[in-house]
Design a protein around this motif. Sequence first.
Motif, PDB file in Angstrom:
ATOM      1  N   ALA A  51      17.618-122.722  39.382  1.00  0.00           N
ATOM      2  CA  ALA A  51      18.584-122.813  38.283  1.00  0.00           C
ATOM      3  C   ALA A  51      18.061-123.722  37.172  1.00  0.00           C
ATOM      4  CB  ALA A  51      19.924-123.323  38.808  1.00  0.00           C
ATOM      5  N   ALA A  52      17.385-124.815  37.550  1.00  0.00           N
ATOM      6  CA  ALA A  52      16.825-125.718  36.541  1.00  0.00           C
ATOM      7  C   ALA A  52      15.713-125.032  35.752  1.00  0.00           C
ATOM      8  CB  ALA A  52      16.303-126.987  37.210  1.00  0.00           C
ATOM      9  N   LEU A  53      14.886-124.252  36.433  1.00  0.00           N
ATOM     10  CA  LEU A  53      13.828-123.509  35.738  1.00  0.00           C
ATOM     11  C   LEU A  53      14.427-122.475  34.783  1.00  0.00           C
ATOM     12  CD1 LEU A  53      11.327-122.947  38.695  1.00  0.00           C
ATOM     13  CD2 LEU A  53      11.100-124.579  36.814  1.00  0.00           C
ATOM     14  N   ILE A  54      15.456-121.773  35.238  1.00  0.00           N
ATOM     15  CA  ILE A  54      16.105-120.765  34.406  1.00  0.00           C
ATOM     16  C   ILE A  54      16.748-121.418  33.183  1.00  0.00           C
ATOM     17  CG2 ILE A  54      18.034-119.128  34.325  1.00  0.00           C
ATOM     18  CD1 ILE A  54      17.397-118.397  37.212  1.00  0.00           C
ATOM     19  N   ASP A  55      17.276-122.627  33.351  1.00  0.00           N
ATOM     20  CA  ASP A  55      17.908-123.330  32.233  1.00  0.00           C
ATOM     21  C   ASP A  55      16.920-123.568  31.093  1.00  0.00           C
ATOM     22  OD1 ASP A  55      20.253-124.919  31.148  1.00  0.00           O
ATOM     23  OD2 ASP A  55      18.701-126.460  31.189  1.00  0.00           O
ATOM     24  N   GLY A  56      15.672-123.793  31.439  1.00  0.00           N
ATOM     25  CA  GLY A  56      14.670-123.963  30.386  1.00  0.00           C
ATOM     26  C   GLY A  56      14.265-122.648  29.753  1.00  0.00           C
ATOM     27  N   ILE A  57      14.379-121.560  30.504  1.00  0.00           N
ATOM     28  CA  ILE A  57      13.945-120.256  29.994  1.00  0.00           C
ATOM     29  C   ILE A  57      14.946-119.673  29.009  1.00  0.00           C
ATOM     30  CG2 ILE A  57      13.473-117.861  30.665  1.00  0.00           C
ATOM     31  CD1 ILE A  57      12.352-118.960  33.304  1.00  0.00           C
ATOM     32  N   ASP A  58      16.256-119.807  29.291  1.00  0.00           N
ATOM     33  CA  ASP A  58      17.231-119.147  28.416  1.00  0.00           C
ATOM     34  C   ASP A  58      17.233-119.720  27.007  1.00  0.00           C
ATOM     35  OD1 ASP A  58      18.460-121.548  28.936  1.00  0.00           O
ATOM     36  OD2 ASP A  58      20.255-120.707  29.859  1.00  0.00           O
ATOM     37  N   GLY A  59      17.094-121.035  26.893  1.00  0.00           N
ATOM     38  CA  GLY A  59      17.016-121.642  25.563  1.00  0.00           C
ATOM     39  C   GLY A  59      15.766-121.225  24.818  1.00  0.00           C
ATOM     40  N   LEU A  60      14.651-121.152  25.549  1.00  0.00           N
ATOM     41  CA  LEU A  60      13.398-120.718  24.929  1.00  0.00           C
ATOM     42  C   LEU A  60      13.513-119.282  24.432  1.00  0.00           C
ATOM     43  CD1 LEU A  60      10.405-121.291  24.321  1.00  0.00           C
ATOM     44  CD2 LEU A  60       9.872-120.478  26.627  1.00  0.00           C
ATOM     45  N   LEU A  61      14.121-118.425  25.238  1.00  0.00           N
ATOM     46  CA  LEU A  61      14.307-117.030  24.822  1.00  0.00           C
ATOM     47  C   LEU A  61      15.191-116.936  23.585  1.00  0.00           C
ATOM     48  CD1 LEU A  61      14.817-115.143  28.203  1.00  0.00           C
ATOM     49  CD2 LEU A  61      12.941-114.835  26.591  1.00  0.00           C
ATOM     50  N   ALA A 142      21.315-133.272  31.966  1.00  0.00           N
ATOM     51  CA  ALA A 142      21.987-132.791  33.184  1.00  0.00           C
ATOM     52  C   ALA A 142      21.024-132.143  34.185  1.00  0.00           C
ATOM     53  CB  ALA A 142      23.112-131.830  32.812  1.00  0.00           C
ATOM     54  N   PRO A 143      20.099-131.251  33.762  1.00  0.00           N
ATOM     55  CA  PRO A 143      19.192-130.670  34.763  1.00  0.00           C
ATOM     56  C   PRO A 143      18.331-131.718  35.461  1.00  0.00           C
ATOM     57  CG  PRO A 143      19.175-129.373  32.739  1.00  0.00           C
ATOM     58  CD  PRO A 143      19.921-130.621  32.439  1.00  0.00           C
TER      59      PRO A 143
END
Length: 245
Positions: A51-61, A142-143
Amino acid sequence: MDENGGDRRSLPLVQLLPNIVTLLGLCAGLTSMRYAVAGSFEAAAGLLVLAALIDGIDGLLARKLNAASHFGAELDSLSDFVCFGVAPGVFVYIFVLQDWPGLGWLLVLVYVLCACLRLARFNVNRNAPPPPGRAHFVGVPAPAGAMLALLPIYLTLAGWLDLREIPVAAGIYVGAVGLLMISRLPTPSLKSVRIPRKRAVLVMVAMVVYAGALISRPWIVLALSDLAYLALLGWNSWRDRRKLA
């Protein structure tokens, strides 16, 4: 145009992609709680890291696709509260604090409420000018706070220290992590990192080595990463106090 004269332009799928990724992260956080309740602690911890990795991906996208929106920002914040506030708190309580149900749960609540306040403060200040100096966060994001809160679990799964035998220490630590999230402590941001081109290859190699170590020895690597991050926070705090002296 529809039959009522309205414009029925469809939103391209590419514009929805960041929100879909955010929802996948939310699913990972919710599923981690399911596995924690079922006693599958390694799977629960792995899902929170995912979930922490995905949190960085969605903002980048969202930035790369020019798909940032107010809806996406609010969705991301709500997902962060579940994945990095509620889920880690529930996980830590189930894993290490059930034998200290009174004060243990109270300290978990401190952590979860601090995560909520942290995200609310971020939402309010989202459009505010960045703080002076090098790019940094105010307080632990938070992450990162969630990953720090899981340190008692990492240490136990790595076989270094079974904090289930000393739940008081684990509870106090988790509450302290919550306070770090709402503190005024300057916290390093990756945006402040500038990698010279000559060192780009070395950085990539280091990332590959880290990823390989994370796959082969996940709990040891995550525990060491948390300890290194805590040391960095301590160094920044000492350096700032020295500047003010």
